[in-house]
Design a protein around this motif. Structure first.
Motif, PDB file in Angstrom:
ATOM      1  N   ASP A  54       0.827  -1.211   0.000  1.00  0.00           N
ATOM      2  CA  ASP A  54       0.000   0.000   0.000  1.00  0.00           C
ATOM      3  C   ASP A  54       0.859   1.257   0.000  1.00  0.00           C
ATOM      4  O   ASP A  54       0.344   2.357  -0.035  1.00  0.00           O
ATOM      5  N   GLY A  55       2.159   1.090  -0.008  1.00  0.00           N
ATOM      6  CA  GLY A  55       3.080   2.223  -0.090  1.00  0.00           C
ATOM      7  C   GLY A  55       3.530   2.435  -1.526  1.00  0.00           C
ATOM      8  O   GLY A  55       4.506   1.856  -1.992  1.00  0.00           O
ATOM      9  N   LYS A  56       2.792   3.270  -2.254  1.00  0.00           N
ATOM     10  CA  LYS A  56       3.081   3.489  -3.674  1.00  0.00           C
ATOM     11  C   LYS A  56       4.487   4.039  -3.904  1.00  0.00           C
ATOM     12  O   LYS A  56       5.195   3.618  -4.808  1.00  0.00           O
ATOM     13  N   ILE A  57       4.907   4.971  -3.067  1.00  0.00           N
ATOM     14  CA  ILE A  57       6.242   5.562  -3.217  1.00  0.00           C
ATOM     15  C   ILE A  57       7.309   4.502  -2.988  1.00  0.00           C
ATOM     16  O   ILE A  57       8.299   4.438  -3.719  1.00  0.00           O
ATOM     17  N   ALA A  58       7.110   3.650  -2.005  1.00  0.00           N
ATOM     18  CA  ALA A  58       8.070   2.584  -1.728  1.00  0.00           C
ATOM     19  C   ALA A  58       8.185   1.629  -2.922  1.00  0.00           C
ATOM     20  O   ALA A  58       9.293   1.256  -3.325  1.00  0.00           O
ATOM     21  N   LEU A  59       7.048   1.252  -3.497  1.00  0.00           N
ATOM     22  CA  LEU A  59       7.067   0.385  -4.685  1.00  0.00           C
ATOM     23  C   LEU A  59       7.831   1.037  -5.826  1.00  0.00           C
ATOM     24  O   LEU A  59       8.653   0.397  -6.491  1.00  0.00           O
ATOM     25  N   GLU A  60       7.557   2.313  -6.052  1.00  0.00           N
ATOM     26  CA  GLU A  60       8.225   3.033  -7.134  1.00  0.00           C
ATOM     27  C   GLU A  60       9.726   3.130  -6.886  1.00  0.00           C
ATOM     28  O   GLU A  60      10.524   2.982  -7.814  1.00  0.00           O
ATOM     29  N   GLN A  61      10.121   3.364  -5.636  1.00  0.00           N
ATOM     30  CA  GLN A  61      11.546   3.472  -5.337  1.00  0.00           C
ATOM     31  C   GLN A  61      12.269   2.153  -5.575  1.00  0.00           C
ATOM     32  O   GLN A  61      13.377   2.141  -6.084  1.00  0.00           O
ATOM     33  N   VAL A  62      11.648   1.054  -5.209  1.00  0.00           N
ATOM     34  CA  VAL A  62      12.306  -0.248  -5.363  1.00  0.00           C
ATOM     35  C   VAL A  62      12.297  -0.712  -6.821  1.00  0.00           C
ATOM     36  O   VAL A  62      13.311  -1.179  -7.331  1.00  0.00           O
ATOM     37  N   PHE A  63      11.162  -0.582  -7.495  1.00  0.00           N
ATOM     38  CA  PHE A  63      11.029  -1.190  -8.817  1.00  0.00           C
ATOM     39  C   PHE A  63      11.179  -0.227  -9.993  1.00  0.00           C
ATOM     40  O   PHE A  63      11.544  -0.655 -11.082  1.00  0.00           O
ATOM     41  N   ASP A  64      10.898   1.044  -9.806  1.00  0.00           N
ATOM     42  CA  ASP A  64      10.850   1.973 -10.947  1.00  0.00           C
ATOM     43  C   ASP A  64      11.830   3.136 -10.867  1.00  0.00           C
ATOM     44  O   ASP A  64      11.914   3.916 -11.806  1.00  0.00           O
ATOM     45  N   PHE A  65      12.540   3.291  -9.754  1.00  0.00           N
ATOM     46  CA  PHE A  65      13.445   4.431  -9.590  1.00  0.00           C
ATOM     47  C   PHE A  65      14.593   4.308 -10.589  1.00  0.00           C
ATOM     48  O   PHE A  65      15.244   3.264 -10.655  1.00  0.00           O
ATOM     49  N   PRO A  66      14.843   5.329 -11.416  1.00  0.00           N
ATOM     50  CA  PRO A  66      15.915   5.234 -12.415  1.00  0.00           C
ATOM     51  C   PRO A  66      17.272   4.952 -11.758  1.00  0.00           C
ATOM     52  O   PRO A  66      17.651   5.610 -10.788  1.00  0.00           O
ATOM     53  N   LYS A  67      17.952   3.946 -12.276  1.00  0.00           N
ATOM     54  CA  LYS A  67      19.231   3.516 -11.696  1.00  0.00           C
ATOM     55  C   LYS A  67      20.235   4.672 -11.602  1.00  0.00           C
ATOM     56  O   LYS A  67      20.934   4.818 -10.616  1.00  0.00           O
ATOM     57  N   GLU A  68      20.266   5.505 -12.630  1.00  0.00           N
ATOM     58  CA  GLU A  68      21.239   6.609 -12.652  1.00  0.00           C
ATOM     59  C   GLU A  68      20.930   7.676 -11.597  1.00  0.00           C
ATOM     60  O   GLU A  68      21.797   8.448 -11.217  1.00  0.00           O
ATOM     61  N   LYS A  69      19.706   7.731 -11.111  1.00  0.00           N
ATOM     62  CA  LYS A  69      19.341   8.722 -10.088  1.00  0.00           C
ATOM     63  C   LYS A  69      19.556   8.200  -8.671  1.00  0.00           C
ATOM     64  O   LYS A  69      19.435   8.947  -7.713  1.00  0.00           O
ATOM     65  N   CYS A  70      19.841   6.918  -8.539  1.00  0.00           N
ATOM     66  CA  CYS A  70      20.037   6.327  -7.214  1.00  0.00           C
ATOM     67  C   CYS A  70      21.501   6.487  -6.808  1.00  0.00           C
ATOM     68  O   CYS A  70      22.359   5.702  -7.183  1.00  0.00           O
ATOM     69  N   THR A  71      21.770   7.552  -6.071  1.00  0.00           N
ATOM     70  CA  THR A  71      23.126   7.808  -5.597  1.00  0.00           C
ATOM     71  C   THR A  71      23.170   7.571  -4.092  1.00  0.00           C
ATOM     72  O   THR A  71      22.140   7.375  -3.454  1.00  0.00           O
ATOM     73  N   ALA A  72      24.343   7.608  -3.540  1.00  0.00           N
ATOM     74  CA  ALA A  72      24.499   7.394  -2.098  1.00  0.00           C
ATOM     75  C   ALA A  72      23.750   8.451  -1.286  1.00  0.00           C
ATOM     76  O   ALA A  72      23.408   8.221  -0.131  1.00  0.00           O
ATOM     77  N   LYS A  73      23.476   9.599  -1.889  1.00  0.00           N
ATOM     78  CA  LYS A  73      22.769  10.664  -1.180  1.00  0.00           C
ATOM     79  C   LYS A  73      21.250  10.561  -1.320  1.00  0.00           C
ATOM     80  O   LYS A  73      20.515  11.284  -0.672  1.00  0.00           O
ATOM     81  N   SER A  74      20.767   9.661  -2.178  1.00  0.00           N
ATOM     82  CA  SER A  74      19.320   9.480  -2.358  1.00  0.00           C
ATOM     83  C   SER A  74      18.721   8.853  -1.107  1.00  0.00           C
ATOM     84  O   SER A  74      19.353   8.030  -0.443  1.00  0.00           O
ATOM     85  N   LYS A  75      17.477   9.244  -0.818  1.00  0.00           N
ATOM     86  CA  LYS A  75      16.791   8.635   0.320  1.00  0.00           C
ATOM     87  C   LYS A  75      16.622   7.143   0.055  1.00  0.00           C
ATOM     88  O   LYS A  75      16.270   6.745  -1.057  1.00  0.00           O
ATOM     89  N   GLN A  76      16.859   6.322   1.067  1.00  0.00           N
ATOM     90  CA  GLN A  76      16.723   4.874   0.997  1.00  0.00           C
ATOM     91  C   GLN A  76      17.666   4.232  -0.013  1.00  0.00           C
ATOM     92  O   GLN A  76      17.431   3.117  -0.450  1.00  0.00           O
ATOM     93  N   SER A  77      18.734   4.941  -0.435  1.00  0.00           N
ATOM     94  CA  SER A  77      19.616   4.380  -1.466  1.00  0.00           C
ATOM     95  C   SER A  77      20.226   3.049  -1.030  1.00  0.00           C
ATOM     96  O   SER A  77      20.389   2.146  -1.852  1.00  0.00           O
ATOM     97  N   ASP A  78      20.531   2.907   0.250  1.00  0.00           N
ATOM     98  CA  ASP A  78      21.090   1.645   0.724  1.00  0.00           C
ATOM     99  C   ASP A  78      20.111   0.496   0.519  1.00  0.00           C
ATOM    100  O   ASP A  78      20.477  -0.581   0.039  1.00  0.00           O
ATOM    101  N   LEU A  79      18.849   0.738   0.814  1.00  0.00           N
ATOM    102  CA  LEU A  79      17.825  -0.299   0.665  1.00  0.00           C
ATOM    103  C   LEU A  79      17.470  -0.543  -0.803  1.00  0.00           C
ATOM    104  O   LEU A  79      17.258  -1.680  -1.218  1.00  0.00           O
ATOM    105  N   ILE A  80      17.425   0.526  -1.585  1.00  0.00           N
ATOM    106  CA  ILE A  80      17.101   0.384  -3.005  1.00  0.00           C
ATOM    107  C   ILE A  80      18.183  -0.438  -3.696  1.00  0.00           C
ATOM    108  O   ILE A  80      17.889  -1.355  -4.475  1.00  0.00           O
TER     109      ILE A  80
END
Length: 130
Positions: A54-80
């Motif tokens: 039921d957490g749409k943002i969480a789903l998007e971060q795990v499955f749809d977040f662009p790989k190039e935008k996932c940096t060490a400074k991104s929120k939840q980057s360690d988990l993503i």
């Protein structure tokens, strides 16, 4: 042989305070680890796993977040990054779906809801009791 797994998690442990989106991502990562373990143990090479949250943002971060935008400074980057590593090692098709939260507030007859929504209602009720 196809594998059918329902991951229903509610460990009995003391609550930990964290942002809600991070908590949802932690739940998804935990479910992915269990799927990966099951995939490894049963040597499953075909099948499909439906991930509902039921957490749409969480789903998007795990499955749809662009790989190039996932940096060490991104929120939840360690988990993503952990989730994506696990996803790469799962030999199954992974589909993800958003399920509307708190449907028990609107619908009187729980049995009329689809199974993912019924499970979500149960989990919401358990969370309220904590």
């Amino acid at each position: 042989m196809a594998l059918s797994v329902v991951v229903w998690m509610y460990p009995e442990m003391p609550p930990v305070r964290m942002p809600i989106v991070r908590a949802e991502v932690v739940g998804i990562v935990g479910a992915l680890f269990l799927i990966q373990l099951s995939n490894y143990i049963f040597c499953t090479t075909q099948g499909k796993v439906e991930v509902y949250c039921d957490g749409k943002i969480a789903l998007e971060q795990v499955f749809d977040f662009p790989k190039e935008k996932c940096t060490a400074k991104s929120k939840q980057s360690d988990l993503i990054m952990a989730a994506r590593t696990v996803i790469k090692n799962i030999d199954l098709i992974l589909d993800h779906h958003h399920v509307k939260g708190h449907q028990d507030d609107e619908v009187l007859l729980l049995k009329r809801l689809p199974l993912p929504a019924q499970i979500n209602v149960h989990m919401d009720q358990r969370a309220k009791r904590r």
